[in-house]
Design an enzyme around this catalytic site. Structure first.
Site, PDB file in Angstrom:
ATOM      1  N   HIS A   8       0.823  -1.210   0.000  1.00 40.38           N
ATOM      2  CA  HIS A   8       0.000   0.000   0.000  1.00 40.38           C
ATOM      3  C   HIS A   8       0.852   1.254   0.000  1.00 40.38           C
ATOM      4  O   HIS A   8       2.040   1.210   0.307  1.00 40.38           O
ATOM      5  CB  HIS A   8      -0.993   0.022   1.177  1.00 40.38           C
ATOM      6  CG  HIS A   8      -0.364   0.085   2.548  1.00 40.38           C
ATOM      7  ND1 HIS A   8      -0.135  -1.046   3.322  1.00 40.38           N
ATOM      8  CD2 HIS A   8       0.084   1.134   3.289  1.00 40.38           C
ATOM      9  CE1 HIS A   8       0.401  -0.675   4.476  1.00 40.38           C
ATOM     10  NE2 HIS A   8       0.564   0.643   4.488  1.00 40.38           N
ATOM     11  N   HIS A  87       3.851   7.463   3.247  1.00 43.63           N
ATOM     12  CA  HIS A  87       4.795   6.349   3.253  1.00 43.63           C
ATOM     13  C   HIS A  87       4.437   5.333   2.177  1.00 43.63           C
ATOM     14  O   HIS A  87       3.350   5.387   1.605  1.00 43.63           O
ATOM     15  CB  HIS A  87       4.853   5.672   4.631  1.00 43.63           C
ATOM     16  CG  HIS A  87       3.599   4.963   5.054  1.00 43.63           C
ATOM     17  ND1 HIS A  87       2.585   5.574   5.752  1.00 43.63           N
ATOM     18  CD2 HIS A  87       3.195   3.678   4.877  1.00 43.63           C
ATOM     19  CE1 HIS A  87       1.621   4.707   5.992  1.00 43.63           C
ATOM     20  NE2 HIS A  87       1.958   3.532   5.458  1.00 43.63           N
ATOM     21  N   GLU A 136       7.556   1.543   5.077  1.00 41.00           N
ATOM     22  CA  GLU A 136       6.970   0.549   5.981  1.00 41.00           C
ATOM     23  C   GLU A 136       7.263  -0.828   5.397  1.00 41.00           C
ATOM     24  O   GLU A 136       7.108  -1.043   4.185  1.00 41.00           O
ATOM     25  CB  GLU A 136       5.454   0.772   6.095  1.00 41.00           C
ATOM     26  CG  GLU A 136       4.752  -0.220   7.020  1.00 41.00           C
ATOM     27  CD  GLU A 136       3.237   0.032   7.110  1.00 41.00           C
ATOM     28  OE1 GLU A 136       2.734   0.960   6.465  1.00 41.00           O
ATOM     29  OE2 GLU A 136       2.577  -0.749   7.825  1.00 41.00           O
TER      30      GLU A 136
HETATM   31 CO    CO Z   1       0.923   1.817   6.173  1.00 46.17          CO
END
Ligand code: CO
Length: 145
Positions: A8, A87, A136
């Protein structure tokens, strides 16, 4: 480091409700999940699906709105009042191996692995060690959902 799927892209927003309208009406998203609180990380999140790619789920957009007391996201929104890209999240097969590999390369891992929005362990790597991108790393869910 074994680079996995782009799970994502995190997008901070002052209003998940307003962002849902944008993703539905401007971007044509047809599958928007129900928002939920992730109190451990001080955020409310909402996942917007992009179409599946072959056998894999599509990359998602993770809308992030700060809960009260979240200074990190609130600070981001102070600099970016309408929100913005926050992110990127990549999957790895083994979160602890990935953490050890990043640390061996001198990258600053921010905190211990913890349960993320998909229910698997995640950690963040400092953007200043990652070409300016807050990154991440997430352990791949064991079964597709
Ligand atoms: Co995230």
């Amino acid at each position: 480091m074994k680079l996995g799927r782009l799970n994502h892209i995190g997008v901070a927003t002052p209003s998940i409700e307003a962002s849902i309208v944008f993703w539905r009406d401007v971007m044509g998203a047809t599958h928007i999940h129900a928002p939920f609180d992730l109190p451990d990380q001080g955020v409310k999140v909402c996942f917007v699906d992009t179409p599946a790619e072959g056998p894999h789920n599509g990359t998602q957009i993770e809308l992030i709105e700060p809960l009260p007391g979240n200074e990190s996201i609130a600070g981001f929104l102070a600099k970016n009042p309408q929100g913005g890209q926050h992110h990127m999240c990549f999957e790895v097969p083994d979160i602890h191996a990935a953490k050890a590999e990043f640390e061996a390369m001198g990258k600053r891992v921010l905190g211990a692995p913890r349960i993320g929005a998909h229910g698997t362990l995640i950690f963040f790597v400092h953007p200043k060690d990652m070409g300016g991108v807050l990154t991440e790393i997430m352990e791949t869910p064991k079964e597709a959902h």
